[in-house]
Design a protein around this motif. Structure first.
Motif, PDB file in Angstrom:
ATOM      1  N   GLY A   7       5.052  24.570  -7.142  1.00  0.00           N
ATOM      2  CA  GLY A   7       6.396  24.652  -6.732  1.00  0.00           C
ATOM      3  C   GLY A   7       7.284  25.348  -7.711  1.00  0.00           C
ATOM      4  N   PHE A   8       7.008  24.483  -8.883  1.00  0.00           N
ATOM      5  CA  PHE A   8       7.955  24.892 -10.055  1.00  0.00           C
ATOM      6  C   PHE A   8       7.446  25.833 -10.991  1.00  0.00           C
ATOM      7  CE2 PHE A   8      10.200  21.290  -8.449  1.00  0.00           C
ATOM      8  CZ  PHE A   8      11.489  21.212  -9.028  1.00  0.00           C
ATOM      9  N   CYS A   9       6.213  26.034 -11.133  1.00  0.00           N
ATOM     10  CA  CYS A   9       5.709  26.855 -11.949  1.00  0.00           C
ATOM     11  C   CYS A   9       5.142  28.276 -11.644  1.00  0.00           C
ATOM     12  CB  CYS A   9       4.324  26.294 -12.830  1.00  0.00           C
ATOM     13  SG  CYS A   9       4.734  24.880 -13.721  1.00  0.00           S
ATOM     14  N   SER A  10       4.879  28.456 -10.179  1.00  0.00           N
ATOM     15  CA  SER A  10       4.257  29.613  -9.587  1.00  0.00           C
ATOM     16  C   SER A  10       5.000  30.037  -8.473  1.00  0.00           C
ATOM     17  CB  SER A  10       2.911  29.333  -8.813  1.00  0.00           C
ATOM     18  OG  SER A  10       2.541  30.444  -8.373  1.00  0.00           O
ATOM     19  N   SER A  11       5.886  29.331  -7.551  1.00  0.00           N
ATOM     20  CA  SER A  11       6.372  30.042  -6.303  1.00  0.00           C
ATOM     21  C   SER A  11       7.729  30.843  -6.847  1.00  0.00           C
ATOM     22  CB  SER A  11       6.985  28.940  -5.577  1.00  0.00           C
ATOM     23  OG  SER A  11       5.919  28.417  -4.785  1.00  0.00           O
ATOM     24  N   ASN A  12       8.487  30.216  -7.862  1.00  0.00           N
ATOM     25  CA  ASN A  12       9.427  30.862  -8.388  1.00  0.00           C
ATOM     26  C   ASN A  12       9.166  31.897  -9.485  1.00  0.00           C
ATOM     27  OD1 ASN A  12       8.898  29.199 -10.572  1.00  0.00           O
ATOM     28  ND2 ASN A  12      10.948  28.045 -10.381  1.00  0.00           N
ATOM     29  N   LYS A  13       7.940  32.330  -9.748  1.00  0.00           N
ATOM     30  CA  LYS A  13       7.689  32.805 -10.989  1.00  0.00           C
ATOM     31  C   LYS A  13       8.482  34.470 -11.109  1.00  0.00           C
ATOM     32  CE  LYS A  13       3.927  33.602 -14.360  1.00  0.00           C
ATOM     33  NZ  LYS A  13       4.210  34.885 -14.985  1.00  0.00           N
ATOM     34  N   SER A  14       8.644  35.011  -9.863  1.00  0.00           N
ATOM     35  CA  SER A  14       8.999  36.391  -9.772  1.00  0.00           C
ATOM     36  C   SER A  14      10.536  36.516 -10.220  1.00  0.00           C
ATOM     37  CB  SER A  14       9.015  36.879  -8.466  1.00  0.00           C
ATOM     38  OG  SER A  14       9.768  36.295  -7.598  1.00  0.00           O
ATOM     39  N   ILE A  15      11.180  35.476 -10.155  1.00  0.00           N
ATOM     40  CA  ILE A  15      12.615  35.435 -10.708  1.00  0.00           C
ATOM     41  C   ILE A  15      12.609  35.593 -12.344  1.00  0.00           C
ATOM     42  CG2 ILE A  15      13.310  34.003  -8.742  1.00  0.00           C
ATOM     43  CD1 ILE A  15      13.894  31.917 -10.473  1.00  0.00           C
ATOM     44  N   TYR A  16      11.627  35.227 -12.891  1.00  0.00           N
ATOM     45  CA  TYR A  16      11.622  35.548 -14.406  1.00  0.00           C
ATOM     46  C   TYR A  16      11.338  37.084 -14.712  1.00  0.00           C
ATOM     47  CZ  TYR A  16      11.207  30.458 -14.647  1.00  0.00           C
ATOM     48  OH  TYR A  16      11.417  29.045 -14.464  1.00  0.00           O
ATOM     49  N   LEU A  17      10.703  37.676 -13.942  1.00  0.00           N
ATOM     50  CA  LEU A  17      10.426  39.271 -14.481  1.00  0.00           C
ATOM     51  C   LEU A  17      11.695  39.899 -14.857  1.00  0.00           C
ATOM     52  CD1 LEU A  17       8.344  41.125 -14.755  1.00  0.00           C
ATOM     53  CD2 LEU A  17       8.740  42.112 -12.211  1.00  0.00           C
ATOM     54  N   ASP A  18      12.802  40.190 -14.148  1.00  0.00           N
ATOM     55  CA  ASP A  18      13.714  40.843 -14.680  1.00  0.00           C
ATOM     56  C   ASP A  18      14.462  40.215 -15.788  1.00  0.00           C
ATOM     57  OD1 ASP A  18      15.543  43.213 -14.233  1.00  0.00           O
ATOM     58  OD2 ASP A  18      16.968  41.957 -13.369  1.00  0.00           O
ATOM     59  N   ALA A  19      14.759  38.735 -15.964  1.00  0.00           N
ATOM     60  CA  ALA A  19      15.465  38.143 -16.766  1.00  0.00           C
ATOM     61  C   ALA A  19      14.738  38.278 -18.220  1.00  0.00           C
ATOM     62  CB  ALA A  19      15.575  36.768 -16.613  1.00  0.00           C
ATOM     63  N   VAL A  20      13.496  37.945 -18.337  1.00  0.00           N
ATOM     64  CA  VAL A  20      12.612  37.905 -19.684  1.00  0.00           C
ATOM     65  C   VAL A  20      12.724  39.409 -19.974  1.00  0.00           C
ATOM     66  CG1 VAL A  20      10.260  37.408 -20.422  1.00  0.00           C
ATOM     67  CG2 VAL A  20      11.290  35.748 -18.794  1.00  0.00           C
ATOM     68  N   THR A  21      12.082  40.463 -19.223  1.00  0.00           N
ATOM     69  CA  THR A  21      11.991  41.801 -19.833  1.00  0.00           C
ATOM     70  C   THR A  21      13.363  42.236 -20.401  1.00  0.00           C
ATOM     71  OG1 THR A  21      12.475  42.656 -17.393  1.00  0.00           O
ATOM     72  CG2 THR A  21       9.990  42.366 -18.384  1.00  0.00           C
TER      73      THR A  21
END
Length: 418
Positions: free
Chosen positions: A29-43
């Motif tokens: 729930g916390f480490c995988s399901s929401n992982k796509s939201i980091y893509l834009d922010a981190v890059t």
């Protein structure tokens, strides 16, 4: 000798279910399901290209694939509880590293630690624990456990999304990772207290006799691994993982690219997480009641609809409807990469080869995961859009469905020893 303590109580299996649900709730729930939201922010914060950063996922999935080849042997040597605890520690280390990483290499290392942690806390381990504690309705029980992923994901999105996309802090994602690490540490302590290795031999009366009969079902793994249907099934699992995880990993970024606003995206992701809670339980229940063939049609059919609806997303009314359809329908396809893997291993080839078969299937599935996100992002950079990949995936899903239906029949012949 009769065991003492809580493990003697027949009802303790439901404490085990709770511990497994809590584990899946936080890890997936916390480490995988929401992982796509980091893509834009981190890059954007670090100036990375999406395709290069997404190799982080490849390290995660390659690690999981390699580890799961040895899953059966590791469980036999160390037991489930020690491996679960080790998995939690690996996930915590991954979050901490993500929170301080400033180079691609460190993000890749964090991805490998993430994959190591998931190897021992999610699908394969849940399937192993359920097999040890339950004789009947394993599909439904697995559905209940893995459904916790959806609830965890829904809560995580509401907590994490505003932190990741804090307008005043381009590196807000670092605070999000640290918060998740603290949550994982708390759950690790609870799981360590509740988890037991296996039920006492006296549990549920006829346990010993039924267990012996169950274990004798199906051929030995030495026979299974030599069969063509085993490898055909594994390849199908690879492609379904490749496509489903590939699109899941870029869904949020694709919606932003397509012109949808952040509030609408966050709402859809939350709806999807809640829907996933019910779809995993529903998938296990449907399998227990209606069988493998119907369940395959349901999951793969929804996978095709998932790909088409993603391709149609736009700021228009119809495009927003397509996004809403995706947010719900894809949750009935995602069980193909979670709850269905233990079911495939047990239904296709029996209990005798279960743990080793499951390990191979998870390895092939995560090998598909490793390629999915980089390929999708490469398509986006080549064509300026993810849409061509969605249509290709829809066609491939229909082919995989047909082959899996063939595998159902052939595997049952193998189980009967014909």
């Amino acid at each position: 000798m009769k065991s003492s303590g809580l493990t003697e109580k027949p009802g303790y299996k439901w404490v085990i279910v709770f511990a497994c649900c809590l584990t899946v709730f936080t890890t997936l729930g916390f480490c995988s399901s929401n992982k796509s939201i980091y893509l834009d922010a981190v890059t954007k914060a670090n100036g990375f290209s999406r395709s290069l950063f997404s190799i982080n996922d490849s390290f995660r999935y390659v690690t999981t694939a390699v580890v799961n080849v040895f899953f059966g042997a590791l469980v036999a040597k160390f037991g489930t509880k020690k491996l679960i605890m080790f998995g939690f520690m690996s996930l915590i280390a991954s979050c901490v590293l993500n929170s301080v990483a400033g180079s691609l290499f460190l993000f890749y290392l964090a991805g490998a630690l993430l994959g190591l942690g998931f190897s021992f806390t999610t699908t394969a381990m849940a399937g192993c624990v359920v097999k040890r504690w339950f004789e009947k309705n394993r599909g439904t029980v697995m559905g209940v456990i893995l459904a916790a992923n959806g609830l965890g994901g829904a809560l995580a999105i509401q907590i994490v999304y505003p932190i990741v996309y804090d307008p005043s802090d381009p590196f807000g994602y670092r605070r999000a990772y640290r918060l998740i690490a603290a949550i994982l540490l708390g759950v690790l302590i609870v799981a360590a207290v509740l988890m037991r290795e296996k039920p006492a031999s006296s549990i549920e009366g006829e346990n010993a006799d039924r267990s012996a009969k169950t274990q004798s079902a199906g051929p030995d793994f030495s026979v299974v691994r030599k069969s063509a249907v085993f490898w055909i099934t594994a390849v199908c699992i690879f492609f379904s993982g490749f496509m489903l995880q590939g699109v899941s990993g870029i869904a949020a970024a694709h919606m932003r690219d397509a012109g949808l606003d952040d509030l609408f995206i966050k709402t859809l992701l939350s709806i999807g997480s809640f829907a996933l809670t019910f779809s995993k339980f529903l998938t296990g229940f449907i399998y227990d009641r209606l069988g493998m063939r119907f369940t395959l049609f349901l999951c793969f059919g929804c996978a095709v609809v998932t790909m088409v609806s993603l391709a149609l997303i736009s700021p228009s009314s119809s495009g927003r409807i397509a996004a809403a359809v995706y947010s719900v329908v894809h949750t009935l396809a995602l069980p193909l990469e979670t709850i269905m893997l233990p079911i495939f291993a047990g239904d296709f080839f029996g209990d005798r080869a279960f743990e080793k078969t499951l390990g191979v299937f998870v390895s092939f599935n995560t090998a598909g995961f490793a390629l999915g996100s980089p390929v999708m992002n490469a398509v986006n950079e080549l064509f300026g859009s993810y849409v061509p990949a969605f249509f290709v995936c829809a066609a491939l899903m229909l082919i995989v469905l047909a082959v899996m239906q063939f595998s159902v029949g052939r595997s049952r012949v193998l189980r009967r020893g014909e």
